[in-house]
Write a protein that holds these residues in place. Structure first.
Motif, PDB file in Angstrom:
ATOM      1  N   PRO A 157       4.918 -34.746  -6.520  1.00 21.30           N
ATOM      2  CA  PRO A 157       4.941 -36.063  -5.581  1.00 21.30           C
ATOM      3  C   PRO A 157       3.990 -36.930  -6.162  1.00 21.30           C
ATOM      4  O   PRO A 157       3.202 -36.560  -6.898  1.00 21.30           O
ATOM      5  N   LYS A 159       1.688 -39.398  -4.902  1.00 19.40           N
ATOM      6  CA  LYS A 159       0.670 -38.827  -4.695  1.00 19.40           C
ATOM      7  C   LYS A 159       0.224 -38.602  -5.773  1.00 19.40           C
ATOM      8  O   LYS A 159      -0.943 -38.740  -6.096  1.00 19.40           O
ATOM      9  N   SER A 177      -3.610 -43.462  -1.287  1.00 18.18           N
ATOM     10  CA  SER A 177      -3.015 -43.083   0.029  1.00 18.18           C
ATOM     11  C   SER A 177      -2.753 -44.898   0.801  1.00 18.18           C
ATOM     12  O   SER A 177      -0.827 -44.560   0.750  1.00 18.18           O
ATOM     13  N   SER A 186       6.549 -43.010   0.938  1.00 23.81           N
ATOM     14  CA  SER A 186       6.175 -41.772   0.832  1.00 23.81           C
ATOM     15  C   SER A 186       5.485 -40.621   0.458  1.00 23.81           C
ATOM     16  O   SER A 186       5.726 -40.388  -1.069  1.00 23.81           O
ATOM     17  N   LEU A 188       5.158 -37.891   0.055  1.00 20.83           N
ATOM     18  CA  LEU A 188       5.647 -36.272  -0.408  1.00 20.83           C
ATOM     19  C   LEU A 188       6.364 -36.650  -1.439  1.00 20.83           C
ATOM     20  O   LEU A 188       7.805 -35.499  -2.097  1.00 20.83           O
ATOM     21  N   ARG A 189       6.878 -37.649  -2.281  1.00 25.56           N
ATOM     22  CA  ARG A 189       8.698 -37.280  -2.139  1.00 25.56           C
ATOM     23  C   ARG A 189       8.132 -37.287  -4.006  1.00 25.56           C
ATOM     24  O   ARG A 189       7.325 -38.067  -4.699  1.00 25.56           O
ATOM     25  N   SER A 264      -1.899 -34.300   5.491  1.00 23.13           N
ATOM     26  CA  SER A 264      -1.118 -33.538   4.531  1.00 23.13           C
ATOM     27  C   SER A 264      -2.123 -33.617   3.304  1.00 23.13           C
ATOM     28  O   SER A 264      -2.585 -34.436   2.767  1.00 23.13           O
ATOM     29  N   GLN A 266      -2.216 -32.393  -0.233  1.00 23.66           N
ATOM     30  CA  GLN A 266      -1.968 -32.123  -1.177  1.00 23.66           C
ATOM     31  C   GLN A 266      -2.653 -32.154  -2.870  1.00 23.66           C
ATOM     32  O   GLN A 266      -3.438 -32.536  -2.826  1.00 23.66           O
ATOM     33  N   THR A 271      -4.460 -36.286   2.223  1.00 17.29           N
ATOM     34  CA  THR A 271      -2.809 -37.593   1.905  1.00 17.29           C
ATOM     35  C   THR A 271      -3.281 -38.199   3.467  1.00 17.29           C
ATOM     36  O   THR A 271      -2.384 -37.387   4.303  1.00 17.29           O
ATOM     37  N   TYR A 273      -0.524 -40.761   5.572  1.00 15.74           N
ATOM     38  CA  TYR A 273       0.901 -41.962   6.184  1.00 15.74           C
ATOM     39  C   TYR A 273       1.253 -41.484   7.130  1.00 15.74           C
ATOM     40  O   TYR A 273       0.853 -41.093   8.017  1.00 15.74           O
TER      41      TYR A 273
END
Length: 279
Positions: A157, A159, A177, A186, A188-189, A264, A266, A271, A273
């Motif tokens: 990801p 991040k 963030s 995002s 999460l990408r 979230s 990670q 994280t 968003y």
């Protein structure tokens, strides 16, 4: 953990207070940090004069006139405090006291994840702390081509990639963030899914947000204080960090339906968003 803006603020604070002073005395009360402080540190730096101060990533570098430099890292909870004279009573966890010709530096670190070692100036970038350090966010070499190349073929990801100090140094959890929110990406990408335009946005927002944080003295959340004991202000300007369930500043969604800002985890780090704006 203090991130780039906090470390830059501390560096500027001690530089402005202590300046190019002579080190008169060093008292190390506890040597057990991330790495053990070398036994000869006191004799190596006492009597030397300070030539200047640098920040490299999250490290403060103090150059001395004897060819050595101090490598100082604040860890998770470290604070460098400045005083004109030694306080009558020190605080618990005041582990290192440095008397100079213009005042005192006192290092307080409850968790002792910080670091204070010395190196020869010519060997600085060969030390294990800096030898694999990535590019500084304010370095002109940080451009779209550099970042796109570093992210190419990386499935982690984005991040997590921003937290990788071997790619860009100094960015931590808070600012990663905030940078991704400003870039509308995002966290999460997958890293290699970013377009060149999105890489450009990440770079521009990295510089913009970090500089704004520096201008506001960094973010005080738990342990961080400036050397004079005052607090940073940038925590009041966070858009998403630690704001789970709230509406982000630029979103007009109905948070009763969207749930607002999401949290979230990670790689063990929190994280934050906006799933509505960040794609």
């Amino acid at each position: 953990m203090p991130e780039l803006p906090e470390v830059e603020t501390v560096k500027n604070g001690i530089a402005g207070f202590i300046g190019q002073a002579k080190i008169l005395r060093v008292e190390i009360r506890n040597r057990h940090f991330r790495d053990i402080i070398p036994e000869d540190t006191e004799s190596k730096i006492t009597g030397a004069s300070i030539l200047g101060y640098r920040r490299i990533g999250k490290y403060i570098i103090i150059d001395l006139d004897n060819g050595l430099c101090l490598i100082w890292h604040l860890g998770m909870s470290g604070r460098i405090k400045t005083f004109k004279s030694l306080p009558d009573q020190q605080e618990k966890h005041d582990h290192i006291l440095i008397e100079t010709s213009t005042g005192w530096l006192i290092y307080n670190d409850p968790r002792r994840f910080g670091l204070l070692v010395y190196a020869r100036q010519e060997d600085l970038f060969r030390t294990k702390y800096l030898c694999n350090m990535g590019i500084d966010p304010f370095d002109d070499r940080l451009d779209t081509t550099y970042l796109a190349e570093k992210l190419k073929n990386k499935k982690i990801p984005i991040k997590e990639a921003l937290l990788n100090q071997n790619i860009i140094n100094g960015i931590g959890n808070i600012y990663a963030s905030e940078i991704l929110y400003a870039s509308r990406i995002s966290p999460l990408r997958a890293s290699d899914s970013l377009s060149k335009e999105e890489c450009t946005a990440v770079i521009e927002n990295t510089k913009k947000i970090l500089q704004k944080a520096i201008n506001n003295g960094g973010s005080t959340l738990k342990d961080y204080h400036k050397p004079d004991g005052s607090l940073g202000y940038f925590q009041y300007m966070h858009c998403v960090y630690n704001k789970t369930g709230q509406r982000c500043p630029d979103c007009k969604c109905d948070i009763t339906k969207t749930g607002g800002i999401k949290k979230s985890v990670q790689a063990g780090r929190s994280t934050f968003y906006c799933p509505t704006l960040q794609k």
